[in-house]
Design a protein around this motif. Sequence first.
Motif, PDB file in Angstrom:
ATOM      1  N   ASP A   1       0.854  -1.195   0.000  1.00 61.14           N
ATOM      2  CA  ASP A   1       0.000   0.000   0.000  1.00 61.14           C
ATOM      3  C   ASP A   1       0.883   1.235   0.000  1.00 61.14           C
ATOM      4  OD1 ASP A   1      -1.925   1.896   0.201  1.00 61.14           O
ATOM      5  OD2 ASP A   1      -2.632   1.328   2.197  1.00 61.14           O
ATOM      6  N   GLN A   2       1.011   1.870  -1.147  1.00 63.35           N
ATOM      7  CA  GLN A   2       1.890   3.027  -1.308  1.00 63.35           C
ATOM      8  C   GLN A   2       1.139   4.363  -1.232  1.00 63.35           C
ATOM      9  OE1 GLN A   2       5.289   2.785  -1.622  1.00 63.35           O
ATOM     10  NE2 GLN A   2       4.957   0.604  -1.222  1.00 63.35           N
ATOM     11  N   PHE A   3      -0.130   4.320  -0.842  1.00 68.22           N
ATOM     12  CA  PHE A   3      -0.948   5.534  -0.854  1.00 68.22           C
ATOM     13  C   PHE A   3      -0.346   6.621   0.036  1.00 68.22           C
ATOM     14  CE2 PHE A   3      -4.254   8.279   0.810  1.00 68.22           C
ATOM     15  CZ  PHE A   3      -4.981   8.613  -0.309  1.00 68.22           C
ATOM     16  N   THR A   4      -0.095   6.280   1.311  1.00 64.95           N
ATOM     17  CA  THR A   4       0.389   7.291   2.261  1.00 64.95           C
ATOM     18  C   THR A   4       1.762   7.815   1.869  1.00 64.95           C
ATOM     19  OG1 THR A   4      -0.906   6.317   4.057  1.00 64.95           O
ATOM     20  CG2 THR A   4       0.948   7.713   4.679  1.00 64.95           C
ATOM     21  N   THR A   5       2.665   6.917   1.494  1.00 66.23           N
ATOM     22  CA  THR A   5       4.018   7.354   1.130  1.00 66.23           C
ATOM     23  C   THR A   5       4.002   8.258  -0.092  1.00 66.23           C
ATOM     24  OG1 THR A   5       4.928   5.295   2.020  1.00 66.23           O
ATOM     25  CG2 THR A   5       6.326   6.551   0.519  1.00 66.23           C
ATOM     26  N   SER A   6       3.186   7.942  -1.074  1.00 68.81           N
ATOM     27  CA  SER A   6       3.158   8.737  -2.308  1.00 68.81           C
ATOM     28  C   SER A   6       2.632  10.146  -2.065  1.00 68.81           C
ATOM     29  CB  SER A   6       2.319   8.035  -3.374  1.00 68.81           C
ATOM     30  OG  SER A   6       0.993   7.841  -2.912  1.00 68.81           O
ATOM     31  N   ILE A   7       1.563  10.288  -1.268  1.00 68.28           N
ATOM     32  CA  ILE A   7       1.029  11.632  -1.045  1.00 68.28           C
ATOM     33  C   ILE A   7       1.923  12.428  -0.093  1.00 68.28           C
ATOM     34  CG2 ILE A   7      -0.520  10.975   0.849  1.00 68.28           C
ATOM     35  CD1 ILE A   7      -1.100  13.611  -1.923  1.00 68.28           C
TER      36      ILE A   7
ATOM     37  N   ASN B   1      12.146   6.461   1.136  1.00 65.76           N
ATOM     38  CA  ASN B   1      11.770   6.885  -0.200  1.00 65.76           C
ATOM     39  C   ASN B   1      12.538   8.119  -0.648  1.00 65.76           C
ATOM     40  OD1 ASN B   1       9.715   8.455  -2.160  1.00 65.76           O
ATOM     41  ND2 ASN B   1       9.335   6.242  -2.277  1.00 65.76           N
ATOM     42  N   LEU B   2      12.892   8.969   0.314  1.00 65.25           N
ATOM     43  CA  LEU B   2      13.602  10.214  -0.006  1.00 65.25           C
ATOM     44  C   LEU B   2      15.113  10.086   0.136  1.00 65.25           C
ATOM     45  CD1 LEU B   2      11.303  12.831   1.802  1.00 65.25           C
ATOM     46  CD2 LEU B   2      11.376  12.311  -0.642  1.00 65.25           C
ATOM     47  N   SER B   3      15.606   8.890   0.481  1.00 64.62           N
ATOM     48  CA  SER B   3      17.031   8.732   0.797  1.00 64.62           C
ATOM     49  C   SER B   3      17.934   9.052  -0.383  1.00 64.62           C
ATOM     50  CB  SER B   3      17.297   7.311   1.301  1.00 64.62           C
ATOM     51  OG  SER B   3      16.913   6.360   0.307  1.00 64.62           O
ATOM     52  N   ASN B   4      17.496   8.783  -1.590  1.00 62.34           N
ATOM     53  CA  ASN B   4      18.340   9.028  -2.778  1.00 62.34           C
ATOM     54  C   ASN B   4      17.969  10.305  -3.508  1.00 62.34           C
ATOM     55  OD1 ASN B   4      19.760   6.591  -2.400  1.00 62.34           O
ATOM     56  ND2 ASN B   4      18.171   5.439  -3.483  1.00 62.34           N
ATOM     57  N   THR B   5      17.287  11.193  -2.828  1.00 63.71           N
ATOM     58  CA  THR B   5      16.900  12.463  -3.440  1.00 63.71           C
ATOM     59  C   THR B   5      17.547  13.605  -2.672  1.00 63.71           C
ATOM     60  OG1 THR B   5      14.941  12.802  -2.048  1.00 63.71           O
ATOM     61  CG2 THR B   5      14.668  11.438  -4.026  1.00 63.71           C
ATOM     62  N   LYS B   6      17.403  14.799  -3.211  1.00 65.30           N
ATOM     63  CA  LYS B   6      17.955  15.996  -2.568  1.00 65.30           C
ATOM     64  C   LYS B   6      16.927  16.689  -1.686  1.00 65.30           C
ATOM     65  CE  LYS B   6      21.216  16.886  -6.343  1.00 65.30           C
ATOM     66  NZ  LYS B   6      21.674  17.878  -7.365  1.00 65.30           N
ATOM     67  N   ASN B   7      15.832  15.999  -1.404  1.00 62.04           N
ATOM     68  CA  ASN B   7      14.785  16.596  -0.585  1.00 62.04           C
ATOM     69  C   ASN B   7      15.293  16.796   0.846  1.00 62.04           C
ATOM     70  OD1 ASN B   7      12.294  16.573   1.237  1.00 62.04           O
ATOM     71  ND2 ASN B   7      11.365  16.669  -0.796  1.00 62.04           N
TER      72      ASN B   7
ATOM     73  N   MET C   1       6.689   7.639   8.686  1.00 70.21           N
ATOM     74  CA  MET C   1       7.837   8.546   8.585  1.00 70.21           C
ATOM     75  C   MET C   1       9.080   7.794   8.120  1.00 70.21           C
ATOM     76  SD  MET C   1       7.054  11.698   9.446  1.00 70.21           S
ATOM     77  CE  MET C   1       8.525  12.431  10.101  1.00 70.21           C
ATOM     78  N   ASP C   2       9.261   6.575   8.623  1.00 72.51           N
ATOM     79  CA  ASP C   2      10.428   5.785   8.231  1.00 72.51           C
ATOM     80  C   ASP C   2      10.324   5.386   6.760  1.00 72.51           C
ATOM     81  OD1 ASP C   2      12.902   4.815   9.137  1.00 72.51           O
ATOM     82  OD2 ASP C   2      12.115   2.781   9.252  1.00 72.51           O
ATOM     83  N   ASN C   3       9.130   5.045   6.296  1.00 71.96           N
ATOM     84  CA  ASN C   3       8.941   4.725   4.875  1.00 71.96           C
ATOM     85  C   ASN C   3       9.240   5.940   4.004  1.00 71.96           C
ATOM     86  OD1 ASN C   3       8.157   2.089   5.416  1.00 71.96           O
ATOM     87  ND2 ASN C   3       5.964   2.568   5.421  1.00 71.96           N
ATOM     88  N   LEU C   4       8.809   7.116   4.460  1.00 67.17           N
ATOM     89  CA  LEU C   4       9.097   8.339   3.707  1.00 67.17           C
ATOM     90  C   LEU C   4      10.595   8.625   3.693  1.00 67.17           C
ATOM     91  CD1 LEU C   4       8.016  10.808   2.185  1.00 67.17           C
ATOM     92  CD2 LEU C   4       7.768  11.963   4.394  1.00 67.17           C
ATOM     93  N   ARG C   5      11.270   8.377   4.825  1.00 67.32           N
ATOM     94  CA  ARG C   5      12.732   8.578   4.879  1.00 67.32           C
ATOM     95  C   ARG C   5      13.439   7.702   3.858  1.00 67.32           C
ATOM     96  NH1 ARG C   5      16.752   5.686   6.785  1.00 67.32           N
ATOM     97  NH2 ARG C   5      15.323   4.130   7.661  1.00 67.32           N
TER      98      ARG C   5
ATOM     99  N   ALA D   1       7.561  17.703  -1.046  1.00 64.61           N
ATOM    100  CA  ALA D   1       8.211  18.480  -2.107  1.00 64.61           C
ATOM    101  C   ALA D   1       7.538  19.832  -2.331  1.00 64.61           C
ATOM    102  CB  ALA D   1       8.218  17.682  -3.406  1.00 64.61           C
ATOM    103  N   LYS D   2       6.220  19.893  -2.156  1.00 66.39           N
ATOM    104  CA  LYS D   2       5.472  21.113  -2.478  1.00 66.39           C
ATOM    105  C   LYS D   2       5.153  21.971  -1.248  1.00 66.39           C
ATOM    106  CE  LYS D   2       5.065  20.118  -6.876  1.00 66.39           C
ATOM    107  NZ  LYS D   2       5.673  20.941  -7.945  1.00 66.39           N
ATOM    108  N   HIS D   3       4.913  21.326  -0.120  1.00 67.19           N
ATOM    109  CA  HIS D   3       4.489  22.042   1.087  1.00 67.19           C
ATOM    110  C   HIS D   3       5.249  21.505   2.297  1.00 67.19           C
ATOM    111  CE1 HIS D   3       1.115  23.439  -1.414  1.00 67.19           C
ATOM    112  NE2 HIS D   3       0.886  22.173  -1.718  1.00 67.19           N
ATOM    113  N   ASP D   4       6.590  21.483   2.221  1.00 63.09           N
ATOM    114  CA  ASP D   4       7.379  20.843   3.268  1.00 63.09           C
ATOM    115  C   ASP D   4       7.215  21.493   4.629  1.00 63.09           C
ATOM    116  OD1 ASP D   4       8.563  23.118   2.346  1.00 63.09           O
ATOM    117  OD2 ASP D   4      10.617  22.383   2.550  1.00 63.09           O
ATOM    118  N   ASP D   5       7.151  22.827   4.679  1.00 57.01           N
ATOM    119  CA  ASP D   5       7.044  23.502   5.968  1.00 57.01           C
ATOM    120  C   ASP D   5       5.698  23.234   6.642  1.00 57.01           C
ATOM    121  OD1 ASP D   5       5.773  24.821   3.920  1.00 57.01           O
ATOM    122  OD2 ASP D   5       6.187  26.838   4.672  1.00 57.01           O
ATOM    123  N   VAL D   6       4.610  23.278   5.853  1.00 58.99           N
ATOM    124  CA  VAL D   6       3.281  23.021   6.413  1.00 58.99           C
ATOM    125  C   VAL D   6       3.172  21.574   6.885  1.00 58.99           C
ATOM    126  CG1 VAL D   6       0.805  23.018   5.926  1.00 58.99           C
ATOM    127  CG2 VAL D   6       2.261  24.784   4.928  1.00 58.99           C
TER     128      VAL D   6
END
Length: 550
Positions: A377-383, A441-447, A435-439, A389-394
């Motif tokens: 189930d990739q729904f939560t990680t994808s959104i 997913n973003l490990s190889n990006t510049k986010n 949060m760990d799944n998002l980490r 990327a678009k609203h990181d501070d919020v």
Amino acid sequence: MHHSMKPHPAITATLLDFMCRVSGESLSHLAPLFDNPKLDRELRSMLRERFAEFCSSPSPPTEGRDEGESVSLEMDNHVLLDKEDGCYDNTEAAFSDDEEEVNNKGNKKREFRFHPIKEAVIEEPADITPYVDQLDDTMKEKVLQLQKGSDTEAHCEVMQEIVDLVLEEDFDSEQMSTLASCLAELFKGHFRGDVLPDDITEESLEESVCKPVCLVFRNLCQMQEDNSGFSVLLEMLAELYQKQPKIGYHLLYYLRFPDETLRSGELLNMIVAVIDSTQLQELMCHVMIGNLVMFRKDSVLNILIQSLEWETFEQYSAWQLFLAHSIPLETIIPILQHLKYKEHPEALSCLLLQLRREKPSGEMVKMVLSRPCHPEDQFTTSILRHWAAKHDDVLGEHIKALLIKNNNMPRKRQSLRSSSSKLAQLTLEQILEHMDNLRLNLSNTKNSFFTQTPILQALQHVQASCDEAHKMRFSDLFSLAEEYEEPSSKPPKSRRKAPASSPRSRKGTVTPVSNEEESASSSASEEEDSKPKAPKRKRKGSSAVASDSD
């Protein structure tokens, strides 16, 4: 057509209408088939008996024709056929002009004319004789009053009296079927033609629902479902439906007021079950123009939850119609608690595309994080990745608030809350998993989402109070905040206030201080103390003390 008559009478009616309209074209090809000399004589005889209208009768040969020429056969319905064998193998029967010239071979093309479709049967006056005598005297008198005259208003008054009699406690329910037969016969004229008036105005629409049969609808709508008379009137309508299936459509037409239609998931299902993609697009345009409203804010969530059991196209149509309205997405975001990734892909895909257009609110983030974690189930990680990327501070502030709130909640209470409800519930462990799944997913990006102060503060707060099992399980996630320190404030003006106003004491941070940090801070404070002391001794003229101090 037979199987569709009861559940879908409109389909049967459409097919019958089609047969009538194409009969002139399709039946023209039956005569050559029925009279084909290659068929067995017994079979042709049976066909002639069953389909006499489309079979020919032989006529004497025309004088002056050669033996090689075809013999004309004139049918009862004026169909002329060519009897040569080649006719049946190579050519089809076809229409021809009345005045057709002889072709080069000397053969004349035949003319086809057909009997017209039977004219519509003239409606006979209502005959309730077989039924009316089975009613008791009071009901019989009222029904006979309906048979007399044509005053609609008077008929409505009588119909209301009949409804009142039906609702009385001493009404014999065995008479319901007989009464329904009488009413269906008396009101058959109401079910002919279009129910919608040609000239649509408020007055004409109101007049179109002022027929006697609508009195049953009105009484039904004014009753509460727990009223004993409600089931009686439903039984009455059910009996009428057996005699006249169109009454269901008239009931839907009567319920055109928003209070009844906009809260009905069943009605929406009936619509999306029969429309095609073109009609769906037309409905969406009517909604956006403002000519049509199909959802209301207070009932749309329940309707969309009901739609989870519908067919795929029906679900997609319902979501498209919802999105055509200007209803805030937060109104229906709690539906996420009902959605399972294997069972409800239609709703999840529609929600995912809509959420990516939204700025995340606290409620949205809470509902997204409340979904159970599953590798497929990739729904939560994808959104979350899109929002990061678009609203990181919020997003960072909302996640910080949820982490601290759920971290302060007793673990036992979280466990009881998640196990006592069938719906997805938000727990600290779920947030950390997402949060760990998002980490990862973003490990190889510049986010830089996980370098934000709110996220690091929240991770430090949770790490300081969570148990060892969680520290081990989410060690890589917590390691992101190990080197984080609270921002330093400006040095104090007074020497005496300096030791009591360190940044750590003011912020109340529970992060443990390392030995290196402690020695560095102590040496820094000694330097601060030594600097103001030197000029003070110098003013007293004690150069030796100053020299020793150096």
